[in-house]
Write an enzyme that holds these catalytic residues in place. Sequence first.
Site, PDB file in Angstrom:
ATOM      1  N   GLY A  39       0.801  -1.232   0.000  1.00 41.39           N
ATOM      2  CA  GLY A  39       0.000   0.000   0.000  1.00 41.39           C
ATOM      3  C   GLY A  39       0.829   1.277   0.000  1.00 41.39           C
ATOM      4  CG  HIS A 440     -33.447  21.435  -4.220  1.00 45.48           C
ATOM      5  ND1 HIS A 440     -32.530  22.427  -3.924  1.00 45.48           N
ATOM      6  CD2 HIS A 440     -34.506  21.615  -3.380  1.00 45.48           C
ATOM      7  CE1 HIS A 440     -33.037  23.195  -2.960  1.00 45.48           C
ATOM      8  NE2 HIS A 440     -34.238  22.718  -2.613  1.00 45.48           N
TER       9      HIS A 440
END
Length: 461
Positions: A39, A440
């Site tokens: 990693g 929205h």
Amino acid sequence: MADFDLIVIGAGPGGYVAAIRAAQLGQRVACVEKESMLGGTCLRVGCIPSKALLESSHLLEEALQGFGGRGIELSGVSLNLGQVMQHKNRVVQTLGGGIDALFKKNKINRLFGHAKLLGGGKVAVAGKEGPQEFSAKHILVATGSQPSTLPGIELDGNRIGTSTEALAFDEVPQHLVVIGAGYIGLEMGTVWRRFGAKVTVLEYLDRILPGMDGETAAEALKLFKKQGLEFRLGAKVTAARAQRGGCVVEIEGAEPLKCDRVLVSVGRRPNTAELGLDKAGVEVDARGFIKVTSDFTTSADGVYAIGDVIGGPMLAHKAEEEGIACVERLYSGYGHVNYAVIPGVVYTEPEIATVGYSEEQLKEQGTEYKKGVFPFMANGRSRASGHGEGMVKVLAHAQTDRILGVHIIGTNAGELIAEAAVAMEFGASSEDLARCCHAHPTLAEALKEAALAVEKRAIHF
Ligand code: NAI
């Protein structure tokens, strides 16, 4: 026959992703990594642990300050730093295990140890089992970078350290001095301020976040100051040393500063030492970055390089894109990185996110542009969540209306920038973005409104 088709050196986001993609394309792949966990810096001591601390410190601050005003009353809120660190470590361990599993799934040979190029398609690996030698048709160097320091700064791995130490302080500093107001300085500085430290940021330049859109950086400075971070701009640090249980930081032309911890965040340098680059004929530039052509070829036959070690923005996702493009070119014939559309995110609270050109860059190039700005205080969702600060800025070409840059400061800016990046990747105009229906109430509406503002037709501002 060579032992492998591809040996990747380094299992950071550039290297491990390239290894997986090459395996998907049917190659016999090995990946050499000297750390026990896969990693790279990003996972072990970078992006991921810093985000775990960021989330925890944000929750603490919300609990201490934010909830009250919204009718949620808490008492006895306190910090258990040990548990915060345990959570961070668990996140890192789990994700590290995930990469191991991906390697197994893709039948990638994980070689443990320090790799060195021997030339002629050979790599030596010095690991626990003693030195071993492997051969491959292609070798990909993805060794990343490490923190730089300054002459005069005595890093002691404790009181005076880099991001690695600042991710694992065992107590909250009383006074943390951060040298450098770049990505790391601001992310870690704001984390420790939220945990309760006094934080002073010393920056050599007269602004923060060099390279980032100036207006956005100025807005960030204003907000961080309001949060209680102290800034000294134009401050050139000349020395720092640990002294009697504390530290002293010397600044050119000013009184020395006393504190109990120092974070040195003045940039990063490529990891090229002990790699055998000379022997293999791999050239580096004056700053130590490996020289590559546009298809990631180095000066040595069969040796390629990607990520921080070749320079450019030192970002995990840029390294990933390069790793994939490099192996796709090798094994499927086509691969591409669009450097004009690489987003950058500073994970402070609020976040700062950017993609494409800044206003300064456009002016410097002489490109005529139009600008639309929309403040989050006029966005319903933003107000409802109690975070009304920041703004979205869309820069579009004056004649063609093509979007040239988007800069956001505000909560979740790092998520919102993805929409801007997709739009730019498809060559969208500000009108295209403005005409897309946005749900929205969402924060993303602020991006639509900023796109509308390019032609001065924002509805809510
Ligand atoms: P940086 O390059 O972002 O900022 C370093 C700062 O130190 C600059 O503002 C510079 O002017 C200042 N400085 C240099 N010498 C100084 C001196 N003598 N006195 C005072 N200030 C001085 O470097 P940083 O923050 O260390 O990050 C390194 C790299 O890691 C960056 O390239 C960044 O892209 C990457 N990174 C990215 C993250 C993200 O994507 N969220 C998070 C952390 C790091």
